[in-house]
Design a protein around this motif. Structure first.
Motif, short mmCIF file in Angstrom:
data_model
loop_
_atom_site.label_atom_id
_atom_site.label_comp_id
_atom_site.label_asym_id
_atom_site.label_seq_id
_atom_site.Cartn_x
_atom_site.Cartn_y
_atom_site.Cartn_z
N UNK A 1 7.75 -35.87 45.59
CA UNK A 1 6.77 -36.81 45.09
C UNK A 1 7.30 -38.21 44.95
N UNK A 2 6.36 -39.14 44.79
CA UNK A 2 6.71 -40.55 44.64
C UNK A 2 6.22 -41.04 43.29
N UNK A 3 6.66 -42.20 42.90
CA UNK A 3 6.21 -42.76 41.64
C UNK A 3 7.26 -42.67 40.55
N UNK B 1 12.39 -21.21 40.69
CA UNK B 1 11.40 -21.67 39.73
C UNK B 1 10.75 -22.96 40.24
N UNK B 2 9.42 -22.96 40.27
CA UNK B 2 8.65 -24.09 40.80
C UNK B 2 7.74 -24.62 39.70
N UNK C 1 7.48 -30.35 41.68
CA UNK C 1 6.48 -31.00 42.53
C UNK C 1 5.76 -32.03 41.66
N UNK C 2 6.12 -33.29 41.84
CA UNK C 2 5.58 -34.37 41.01
C UNK C 2 4.63 -35.27 41.77
N UNK C 3 4.04 -34.75 42.84
CA UNK C 3 3.19 -35.58 43.68
C UNK C 3 1.76 -35.70 43.22
N UNK C 4 1.43 -35.15 42.04
CA UNK C 4 0.06 -35.19 41.55
C UNK C 4 -0.08 -35.89 40.21
N UNK C 5 0.88 -36.74 39.89
CA UNK C 5 0.82 -37.53 38.66
C UNK C 5 0.13 -38.86 38.97
N UNK C 6 -0.96 -39.17 38.27
CA UNK C 6 -1.82 -40.30 38.65
C UNK C 6 -1.57 -41.58 37.89
#
Length: 211
Positions: A67-69, A162-163, A121-126
């Protein structure tokens, strides 16, 4: 033919076929309907639990942060400060969240060893905003999560992996406002994967609004 239940015995009669009797058990319902109509309905609610202890380290296996951000930046930094080995992969033209082949290519590099034991998985933080359109939302929420667990499912895992799939404002907890429920599709892979792969442990982690 006909079926008749009497005194706990089911009599079965079929023309041209020998008649047989089968013992059956007829359960007696003990459920009673509440007298007050107001008690017929309920509203789902959250149960408050103690905050997990922070600062726990892994078992020495590498971490993968997707993820980005700013949130992914902080996770990467904190892990490195604790002495963990971290691989950071940001979404972009070279690695699209909606392309399963990109995720497979990523995990191919660990085929001979060094597979991450922990994935964030940090690609869904808005951060109070939103994605460009519905297609990007599903690429990041559903398809990237699905591709991730599928790639892990194809790998040889010496130990359970672990995910953690991180979101913000996915659920309404404690009066939160401004939720973005369209990312709820990621819950599908999170819930199904442990049932199909006992060595892949998934968790959906939702945060309050980040700014």
């Amino acid at each position: 033919f006909f079926f008749q239940a009497e005194d706990g015995i089911r009599d079965v009669a079929v023309t041209g076929v020998q008649t047989c009797a089968l013992p059956i058990s007829i359960p007696v319902s003990t459920t009673t309907k509440p007298a007050d109509v107001a008690d017929w309905f309920y509203v789902p609610s959250w149960t408050t639990t103690a905050t997990p202890a922070l600062g726990a380290k892994g078992d020495g296996r590498p971490w993968l942060v997707l993820g980005d951000g700013a949130f992914a930046d902080v996770v990467e930094q904190r892990l490195k400060e604790q002495g963990e080995t971290v691989t950071r992969v940001s979404f972009g033209r070279q690695f699209s969240p909606g392309r399963a082949e990109d995720m497979e290519a990523l995990f191919d590099q660990w085929r001979d060893g060094g597979l991450p034991g922990y994935v964030v998985h940090a690609g869904n933080v808005l951060y109070g905003g939103g994605f460009v359109n519905a297609a990007e939302t599903q690429d990041r929420a559903f398809y990237s999560t699905l591709a991730l667990v599928q790639a892990l499912g194809k790998a040889t895992l010496p130990k359970p992996v672990r995910v953690g799939v991180v979101t913000d404002r996915l659920f309404t907890v404690g009066g939160d406002t401004g939720t973005a429920p369209e990312r709820a599709t990621l819950l599908g892979p999170c819930r199904v994967t442990p049932r199909e792969h006992a060595d892949i442990q998934t968790a959906a982690i939702d945060l309050p609004e980040l700014t």
